[in-house]
Design an enzyme around this catalytic site. Structure first.
Site, PDB file in Angstrom:
ATOM      1  N   GLY A   1      -4.527 -33.900 -11.269  1.00 59.67           N
ATOM      2  CA  GLY A   1      -3.549 -34.417 -10.304  1.00 59.67           C
ATOM      3  C   GLY A   1      -2.910 -33.305  -9.503  1.00 59.67           C
ATOM      4  N   ASN A   2      -1.847 -33.629  -8.795  1.00 59.82           N
ATOM      5  CA  ASN A   2      -1.097 -32.617  -8.049  1.00 59.82           C
ATOM      6  C   ASN A   2       0.385 -32.968  -8.092  1.00 59.82           C
ATOM      7  OD1 ASN A   2      -0.400 -34.271  -5.578  1.00 59.82           O
ATOM      8  ND2 ASN A   2      -2.628 -34.443  -5.568  1.00 59.82           N
ATOM      9  N   ARG A   3       1.212 -32.114  -7.519  1.00 57.52           N
ATOM     10  CA  ARG A   3       2.664 -32.263  -7.691  1.00 57.52           C
ATOM     11  C   ARG A   3       3.333 -33.150  -6.640  1.00 57.52           C
ATOM     12  NH1 ARG A   3       3.822 -28.253 -11.453  1.00 57.52           N
ATOM     13  NH2 ARG A   3       2.461 -26.440 -11.278  1.00 57.52           N
TER      14      ARG A   3
END
Ligand code: C5P
Length: 412
Positions: free
Chosen positions: A220-222
């Protein structure tokens, strides 16, 4: 206490909006206090009007404390000092919101009866009306209520809820007051009607994709989804119909209507493809993973004794916005960069065939409440916006979208 002041010309959204909140006599009246507080905190000039029934459940003092304004009850109130009671409240309102609305109030409004301040304002106002009903489910489903709701809908009244769930009687059923966020979202949509994006459909993506590795893990990412949600809200405030496509880590609570939840980049692309036929604008605020695991394990990957590393082969995801082709569609991309922000974003504007790109410094923006953005369009030099909360930046992006659509219309 004063009457509602004039809202500023060109006002958009809840800030400065003059809303009359009608509270009627159901047990859900206590929830209207939270709604009133939420609206006041959003900058609404809120005047509360209570029916006699509502005052059996909650005191006017509660709302006076929350709004710092006089609360109205009887139809003959508010005629002192040159004021004109319900006439003034009705003509000074940008929106009449009734929450909770009982079956009785819905019936009175459908039939045009005037026997208290709220029903008088409802008949006298030209402002949009949003009703959030709350009642026992047999009352909601009764043919009389169904017919009254239909009558009001035909007259342009918007309904928020009621939701299904546990009712005050203890029974399960349809009749719960809609969540505060849902009511606020319906109010925003009603206030936005007739704005510069009226008649346009804006598709907004928000959040960060999750690319599965196995049933419990993902890459995922932030991204928090805040920019996309703020953009969807700003487009609704400008009168657009919005389809919001969010990744599943994002709570779309403040956006009314049309929300689709996705997980991976490929699901996001399918959702965008589904939304495209109706779209006038595609704004891709979501952070889309460029790569995904080539193989997704059916079972949770177990570490073997003595295993020191795990190879994960990644393959390219489709570039969604670059692949979208539809005549007349305005394509808005976002670029979060760690260096040479404007130059890299301008290159993406070209490479992806965009009409507008919003450039940000990645580390300061992703996951933050605030943003410092530069708007890059093809017809003028980049415009650097002051650092501000994302909802302020979103309103500026919507202004730029309106400007570009107006240019497009002039060319057509
Ligand atoms: O190439 P980059 O990821 O920096 O581009 C950012 C813009 O392109 C964003 O608007 C993003 O939503 C969009 N994008 C996309 N499909 C991808 C990657 C990014 O539509 N696979």
């Amino acid at each position: 206490m004063s009457q509602p002041e004039a809202s500023s010309p060109g006002r958009r959204g809840l800030g400065g909006a003059r809303i009359v909140l009608g509270v009627t006599g159901g047990i859900a009246a206590y929830k209207a206090a939270e709604l009133a507080s939420t609206l006041v905190q959003a900058g609404v000039a809120l005047t509360v009007v209570m029916t006699a029934g509502a005052r059996q459940f909650i005191q006017p003092l509660t709302f006076e404390g929350l709004t710092h304004r006089r609360v109205y009850t009887g139809v003959f109130e508010g005629w002192n000092d040159g004021h004109t009671g319900h006439v003034e409240l009705a003509s000074g309102a940008d929106l009449l919101l009734i929450a909770p609305a009982t079956a009785n109030t819905i019936a009175r409004l459908a039939h045009g009866n005037v026997d208290d301040m709220l029903s008088a304002i409802a008949l006298a106002t030209a402002a949009p009306i949003v009703i959030a009903p709350a009642m026992e489910q047999h009352m909601w489903l009764h043919p009389a209520t169904v017919a009254n709701v239909e009558t009001l809908r035909e007259r342009g009244v918007t309904f928020a809820g009621p939701d299904a769930g546990r009712l005050a009687s203890g029974a399960m059923g349809q009749g719960r007051l809609a969540a505060t966020g849902e009511i606020v979202a319906a109010a925003r949509a009603a206030l936005g009607r007739g704005g510069p994006l009226a008649g346009r459909t804006v598709v907004v993506t928000a959040g960060g994709t999750q690319e599965p590795i196995d049933p419990v893990r993902f890459i995922g990412n932030r991204s928090s989804g805040r920019m996309g949600i703020a953009l969807a809200e700003a487009a609704i405030d400008a009168g657009a119909a919005v389809r919001l496509i969010v990744t599943r880590n994002v709570d779309p609570q403040l956006v009314s209507g049309d929300v689709v939840v996705v997980e991976s980049a490929r699901e996001l692309r399918e959702a965008v493809d589904d939304a495209l036929p109706a779209a006038d604008v595609l704004a891709m605020a979501a952070a889309v993973a460029d790569f995904r695991p080539e193989r997704v394990s059916d079972q949770k990957i177990k570490k073997q004794g003595g295993q020191e590393s795990l190879d994960l082969r990644l393959v390219r995801n489709p570039d969604i916005i670059a692949g979208v082709e539809k005549a007349g569609l305005l394509k808005v991309g976002f670029a979060a960069e760690t260096e040479h922000v404007v130059a890299h974003a301008a290159a993406k504007l070209e490479a992806k065939g965009l009409d507008l790109i919003v450039a940000n410094e990645a580390v300061a923006t992703i996951g933050s409440e605030r943003s410092q953005a530069t708007l890059i369009a093809r017809d003028r030099a980049p415009v650097s916006l002051p650092e501000a909360p994302k909802h302020v930046v979103a309103a500026r992006i919507v202004d730029e979208i309106v400007r570009l659509l107006t240019l497009e219309d002039a060319d057509a």
